[in-house]
Design an enzyme around this catalytic site. Sequence first.
Site, mmCIF file in Angstrom:
data_model
loop_
_atom_site.group_PDB
_atom_site.id
_atom_site.type_symbol
_atom_site.label_atom_id
_atom_site.label_comp_id
_atom_site.label_asym_id
_atom_site.label_seq_id
_atom_site.Cartn_x
_atom_site.Cartn_y
_atom_site.Cartn_z
ATOM 1 N N TYR A 23 0.831 -1.206 0.000
ATOM 2 C CA TYR A 23 0.000 0.000 0.000
ATOM 3 C C TYR A 23 0.867 1.259 0.000
ATOM 4 C CZ TYR A 23 -3.366 -3.495 1.613
ATOM 5 O OH TYR A 23 -4.137 -4.615 1.735
ATOM 6 N N GLY A 140 -8.359 -10.515 8.339
ATOM 7 C CA GLY A 140 -8.537 -9.935 7.011
ATOM 8 C C GLY A 140 -7.541 -10.446 5.986
ATOM 9 N N HIS A 145 0.005 -11.518 3.189
ATOM 10 C CA HIS A 145 0.760 -10.487 2.481
ATOM 11 C C HIS A 145 2.269 -10.732 2.558
ATOM 12 C CE1 HIS A 145 -2.171 -7.638 1.083
ATOM 13 N NE2 HIS A 145 -2.680 -7.408 2.278
ATOM 14 N N ARG A 178 -7.363 -16.732 3.554
ATOM 15 C CA ARG A 178 -8.356 -17.181 2.581
ATOM 16 C C ARG A 178 -8.257 -18.696 2.389
ATOM 17 N NH1 ARG A 178 -11.014 -13.790 -1.030
ATOM 18 N NH2 ARG A 178 -10.571 -11.550 -0.821
ATOM 19 N N TYR A 197 -16.835 -7.573 5.709
ATOM 20 C CA TYR A 197 -17.419 -6.257 5.486
ATOM 21 C C TYR A 197 -18.438 -6.299 4.362
ATOM 22 C CZ TYR A 197 -13.137 -6.612 2.706
ATOM 23 O OH TYR A 197 -12.119 -7.076 1.918
#
Length: 295
Positions: A23, A140, A145, A178, A197
């Site tokens: 990010y 999340g 990552h 996931r 969400y």
Amino acid sequence: MSVDSVFRTRSLGVAAEGLPDQYADGKAAKVWELYIGDTQSRTQEYKSWVVSLLKEHGVRKVLDVACGTGVDSIMLVEEGFNMVSVDASDKMLKYALKSRWERRKEPAFDQWVIEEANWLTLSEDIQKPGDGFDAVICLGNSFAHLPDFKGDQSDQKLALQNIASMVRPGGILIIDHRNYDYILETGRAPQGKNIYYKSDLTQDISTSVLWVNNKPHMITLDYTIHVPKATLHNLPEVSKFRLSYYPHCLESFKSLLKEAFHSKMEHSVYGDFKTYVPDQTQAPCYFIHVCKKTA
């Protein structure tokens, strides 16, 4: 299409030292902040599950090691938990810091600790209270990552050991990923709503898998997000960005956690917040691991 456009792992930007910051250029961070929304956008099922679990274990002090924009931490501060929140991306943290500043007159938010920290140097970056935190959360799909550039998962093992070391005896780690088993088998994510969400931004996500030496090495998700009133946020109406993940499969991740806790833990696995039963009919979108440190 160039090789660079296929295999670049993130939007261009300057990464935080020692840990790739996908990010870093600020663009994906802004779109992601709009995409996941605020605490009111968290699903009631998720909020009820995590708050009930924390209260069931008598949790007071919580370390969020992947706080991002701070949406989960804010939810838990509002529920009365004592939060320390860290992330490797300063571009994501600025949204958490902004929220804390805007609500600084509320004692709980004034006491909310937010730091930039790296999972590979976690014990150096933050101070552990006594024997550790009552709970550590990493949710999340955040842990995925962390890439495996060395090919031996040594960075991932070190990161998990550092995260586990922050949990006090009797405390819990809640960490998810996931359902990469399903993605690798079918080439797409399981069908179903996002369990975390309820975004009102329309999206399109394409999935690709990079194999190295006959092993899945990286999964890239290319997001196309349609942003209403985009000009108000200095964004194009259609924003595209790429996030890359290491494809942790269920059994191998269970082994990594067992190693991180030196086998001294009680381990439960949930599929989309329900107790996971192997070979169940409905494939979960996410696996959530709850590890209670026994010594």
